[in-house]
Scaffold this motif. Sequence first.
Motif, PDB file in Angstrom:
ATOM      1  N   ALA A 231      -3.136  46.083  48.222  1.00  0.00           N
ATOM      2  CA  ALA A 231      -3.515  46.011  46.567  1.00  0.00           C
ATOM      3  C   ALA A 231      -2.403  45.164  45.295  1.00  0.00           C
ATOM      4  CB  ALA A 231      -2.515  48.149  46.380  1.00  0.00           C
ATOM      5  N   THR A 232      -3.378  44.994  44.255  1.00  0.00           N
ATOM      6  CA  THR A 232      -3.072  43.846  43.968  1.00  0.00           C
ATOM      7  C   THR A 232      -2.650  44.715  42.111  1.00  0.00           C
ATOM      8  OG1 THR A 232      -3.479  42.236  44.405  1.00  0.00           O
ATOM      9  CG2 THR A 232      -2.984  41.528  42.501  1.00  0.00           C
ATOM     10  N   VAL A 233      -1.334  45.125  41.044  1.00  0.00           N
ATOM     11  CA  VAL A 233      -1.444  45.503  39.744  1.00  0.00           C
ATOM     12  C   VAL A 233      -1.066  43.979  39.188  1.00  0.00           C
ATOM     13  CG1 VAL A 233       0.275  46.711  38.915  1.00  0.00           C
ATOM     14  CG2 VAL A 233       0.034  46.727  40.726  1.00  0.00           C
ATOM     15  N   ILE A 234      -2.169  43.918  38.276  1.00  0.00           N
ATOM     16  CA  ILE A 234      -1.908  42.421  36.854  1.00  0.00           C
ATOM     17  C   ILE A 234      -1.365  43.652  35.951  1.00  0.00           C
ATOM     18  CG2 ILE A 234      -3.023  40.960  36.624  1.00  0.00           C
ATOM     19  CD1 ILE A 234      -5.294  40.716  38.432  1.00  0.00           C
ATOM     20  N   VAL A 235      -0.533  42.666  34.976  1.00  0.00           N
ATOM     21  CA  VAL A 235      -0.219  43.567  33.693  1.00  0.00           C
ATOM     22  C   VAL A 235       0.395  42.300  33.346  1.00  0.00           C
ATOM     23  CG1 VAL A 235       0.930  45.136  34.915  1.00  0.00           C
ATOM     24  CG2 VAL A 235       2.348  43.702  35.240  1.00  0.00           C
ATOM     25  N   ASP A 236       0.738  42.461  31.376  1.00  0.00           N
ATOM     26  CA  ASP A 236       0.597  42.040  30.735  1.00  0.00           C
ATOM     27  C   ASP A 236       2.530  42.050  30.558  1.00  0.00           C
ATOM     28  OD1 ASP A 236       0.633  44.328  29.665  1.00  0.00           O
ATOM     29  OD2 ASP A 236      -0.568  43.481  27.744  1.00  0.00           O
ATOM     30  N   GLU A 237       2.860  41.059  29.504  1.00  0.00           N
ATOM     31  CA  GLU A 237       4.248  40.969  29.329  1.00  0.00           C
ATOM     32  C   GLU A 237       5.044  42.140  29.037  1.00  0.00           C
ATOM     33  OE1 GLU A 237       6.344  39.629  30.235  1.00  0.00           O
ATOM     34  OE2 GLU A 237       5.177  36.872  30.775  1.00  0.00           O
ATOM     35  N   GLU A 238       4.049  43.467  28.188  1.00  0.00           N
ATOM     36  CA  GLU A 238       4.095  44.245  27.675  1.00  0.00           C
ATOM     37  C   GLU A 238       4.139  45.667  28.436  1.00  0.00           C
ATOM     38  OE1 GLU A 238       3.670  43.643  23.235  1.00  0.00           O
ATOM     39  OE2 GLU A 238       2.138  45.246  23.685  1.00  0.00           O
ATOM     40  N   ALA A 239       3.395  45.796  29.353  1.00  0.00           N
ATOM     41  CA  ALA A 239       3.187  46.392  30.498  1.00  0.00           C
ATOM     42  C   ALA A 239       4.664  46.427  31.657  1.00  0.00           C
ATOM     43  CB  ALA A 239       1.704  46.693  31.345  1.00  0.00           C
ATOM     44  N   ALA A 240       4.572  45.306  31.370  1.00  0.00           N
ATOM     45  CA  ALA A 240       5.345  44.497  32.988  1.00  0.00           C
ATOM     46  C   ALA A 240       7.361  45.200  32.283  1.00  0.00           C
ATOM     47  CB  ALA A 240       5.494  43.718  33.330  1.00  0.00           C
ATOM     48  N   SER A 241       7.069  45.509  30.453  1.00  0.00           N
ATOM     49  CA  SER A 241       8.834  45.686  30.610  1.00  0.00           C
ATOM     50  C   SER A 241       9.595  46.514  31.055  1.00  0.00           C
ATOM     51  CB  SER A 241       8.555  45.650  28.398  1.00  0.00           C
ATOM     52  OG  SER A 241       7.887  46.910  28.079  1.00  0.00           O
ATOM     53  N   LYS A 242       9.392  48.302  31.658  1.00  0.00           N
ATOM     54  CA  LYS A 242       9.723  48.175  32.075  1.00  0.00           C
ATOM     55  C   LYS A 242      11.126  48.000  34.050  1.00  0.00           C
ATOM     56  CE  LYS A 242       9.650  51.752  28.234  1.00  0.00           C
ATOM     57  NZ  LYS A 242       9.532  53.168  28.145  1.00  0.00           N
ATOM     58  N   LEU A 243       9.229  47.054  34.236  1.00  0.00           N
ATOM     59  CA  LEU A 243       9.904  46.748  36.138  1.00  0.00           C
ATOM     60  C   LEU A 243      11.142  46.216  35.695  1.00  0.00           C
ATOM     61  CD1 LEU A 243       6.223  45.567  36.795  1.00  0.00           C
ATOM     62  CD2 LEU A 243       6.799  47.242  37.338  1.00  0.00           C
ATOM     63  N   ILE A 244      12.416  46.724  36.842  1.00  0.00           N
ATOM     64  CA  ILE A 244      13.707  45.845  36.853  1.00  0.00           C
ATOM     65  C   ILE A 244      13.091  44.708  38.177  1.00  0.00           C
ATOM     66  CG2 ILE A 244      15.453  46.678  38.078  1.00  0.00           C
ATOM     67  CD1 ILE A 244      14.758  49.842  38.258  1.00  0.00           C
ATOM     68  N   HIS A 245      12.022  44.238  38.818  1.00  0.00           N
ATOM     69  CA  HIS A 245      12.197  43.727  39.488  1.00  0.00           C
ATOM     70  C   HIS A 245      11.071  42.173  39.087  1.00  0.00           C
ATOM     71  CE1 HIS A 245      15.087  45.569  42.616  1.00  0.00           C
ATOM     72  NE2 HIS A 245      13.967  46.542  42.401  1.00  0.00           N
ATOM     73  N   ALA A 246      11.179  42.489  37.495  1.00  0.00           N
ATOM     74  CA  ALA A 246       9.769  41.862  36.295  1.00  0.00           C
ATOM     75  C   ALA A 246      10.150  39.931  37.275  1.00  0.00           C
ATOM     76  CB  ALA A 246      10.043  41.692  35.902  1.00  0.00           C
ATOM     77  N   ASP A 247      11.606  39.747  37.181  1.00  0.00           N
ATOM     78  CA  ASP A 247      11.889  38.302  37.757  1.00  0.00           C
ATOM     79  C   ASP A 247      11.231  37.743  38.618  1.00  0.00           C
ATOM     80  OD1 ASP A 247      12.750  38.273  35.451  1.00  0.00           O
ATOM     81  OD2 ASP A 247      14.829  38.226  35.625  1.00  0.00           O
ATOM     82  N   TYR A 248      11.638  39.156  40.191  1.00  0.00           N
ATOM     83  CA  TYR A 248      11.444  38.275  41.384  1.00  0.00           C
ATOM     84  C   TYR A 248       9.631  38.626  41.438  1.00  0.00           C
ATOM     85  CZ  TYR A 248      10.111  39.275  46.130  1.00  0.00           C
ATOM     86  OH  TYR A 248       9.787  38.824  47.828  1.00  0.00           O
ATOM     87  N   TYR A 249       9.061  39.501  40.833  1.00  0.00           N
ATOM     88  CA  TYR A 249       7.660  39.324  41.461  1.00  0.00           C
ATOM     89  C   TYR A 249       6.748  37.487  41.090  1.00  0.00           C
ATOM     90  CZ  TYR A 249       8.390  44.370  41.361  1.00  0.00           C
ATOM     91  OH  TYR A 249       8.809  45.645  41.461  1.00  0.00           O
ATOM     92  N   ARG A 250       7.722  37.170  39.176  1.00  0.00           N
ATOM     93  CA  ARG A 250       7.316  36.333  38.962  1.00  0.00           C
ATOM     94  C   ARG A 250       7.724  35.579  39.837  1.00  0.00           C
ATOM     95  NH1 ARG A 250       9.962  38.000  34.432  1.00  0.00           N
ATOM     96  NH2 ARG A 250       8.838  38.747  32.937  1.00  0.00           N
ATOM     97  N   TYR A 251       8.584  35.628  40.427  1.00  0.00           N
ATOM     98  CA  TYR A 251       9.035  33.640  41.237  1.00  0.00           C
ATOM     99  C   TYR A 251       8.720  34.247  42.739  1.00  0.00           C
ATOM    100  CZ  TYR A 251      13.221  32.478  44.508  1.00  0.00           C
ATOM    101  OH  TYR A 251      13.784  31.802  45.428  1.00  0.00           O
ATOM    102  N   ALA A 252       7.936  35.730  43.016  1.00  0.00           N
ATOM    103  CA  ALA A 252       7.087  35.520  44.559  1.00  0.00           C
ATOM    104  C   ALA A 252       6.020  34.887  44.243  1.00  0.00           C
ATOM    105  CB  ALA A 252       7.380  36.997  44.742  1.00  0.00           C
ATOM    106  N   TYR A 253       5.716  35.397  43.359  1.00  0.00           N
ATOM    107  CA  TYR A 253       4.153  34.885  43.166  1.00  0.00           C
ATOM    108  C   TYR A 253       4.149  32.965  42.666  1.00  0.00           C
ATOM    109  CZ  TYR A 253      -0.541  34.773  40.922  1.00  0.00           C
ATOM    110  OH  TYR A 253      -1.918  34.027  40.918  1.00  0.00           O
ATOM    111  N   GLU A 254       4.519  32.340  42.145  1.00  0.00           N
ATOM    112  CA  GLU A 254       4.956  31.453  41.534  1.00  0.00           C
ATOM    113  C   GLU A 254       5.315  30.818  43.389  1.00  0.00           C
ATOM    114  OE1 GLU A 254       8.588  30.061  39.394  1.00  0.00           O
ATOM    115  OE2 GLU A 254       7.580  31.433  37.621  1.00  0.00           O
TER     116      GLU A 254
END
Length: 262
Positions: A231-254
């Motif tokens: 499963a893949t969840v693709i979100v924009d910055e606004e929809a991601a704004s309440k994710l606690i681990h957003a930085d990690y998801y960005r880092y992991a994807y990069e």
Amino acid sequence: MAEIIIVDSQEQAGDIYAHCVADLIESKPNAVLGLATGSSPLVAYERLAALIKERKLDVSGVQGFALDEYVGLDPEHPESYRSTINRTVTVPLGLNPQSVHVPNGDPAGLQTAGAAYDAAIEEAGGIDIQILGIGSDGHIGFNEPGSSLASGTRMKTLTEQTRIDNARFFDNDIEQVPVHCITQGIGTIMKARQLILLAFGKGKADAVAAAVEGGVSSLCPASALQFHPHATVIVDEEAASKLIHADYYRYAYEHKPEWQRI
Ligand SMILES: N[C@@H]1[C@@H](O)[C@H](O)[C@@H](COP(=O)(O)O)O[C@@H]1O
């Protein structure tokens, strides 16, 4: 959750979906696509339509199965999901209308329509890629909070919130929005080999956070995706704004190798 991708725009999200589906059709001309209504997938369908043209893909063997339909609405009504899918997917992608299926919302056949729909999906070989939106209350398809996480396709009653949300398609008159729907169950959706959920805007931030980082619960039907192997969840910055681990998801994807990206 398998993979969270935070993008800058709906176009970027649409391109990821489009490449994924185009690659699938190239390698499997009789691919089975799971289709969703709502505003979230619209750009993704546009990008896919463009890619199909560009790559000159043969889509004559592709089949589609929509997630849901209103009960008791004439299939010819412009806001029926049959009409919506035809307008936004079947025509722009150039699919054979006979190969695009939508659950039957005729009140007369409701007792058997759900099981028949699940059987038709099985007979087609199962869904390869299912695209999903998410309701502001965490619903997927029309599986409202409290839906069984193992459910098959069946009739459901829409919440008042969903009817209010969807009144915009019915002259802003909630009375015109059907009370019942027929929707692929969460168990049906979970059988698809790959799920791609798209969510944009701050109105989806709570639902996305609950789905991705909350406990798995029927109160947030999309949280079932945590149990899906692809499963893949693709979100924009606004929809991601309440994710606690957003930085990690960005880092992991990069840091993900190309072969592991969807
Ligand atoms: N049945 C559909 C869902 O499949 C969709 O995900 C949801 C969100 O729609 P939108 O993408 O317009 O926010 O709307 C409806 O309830």
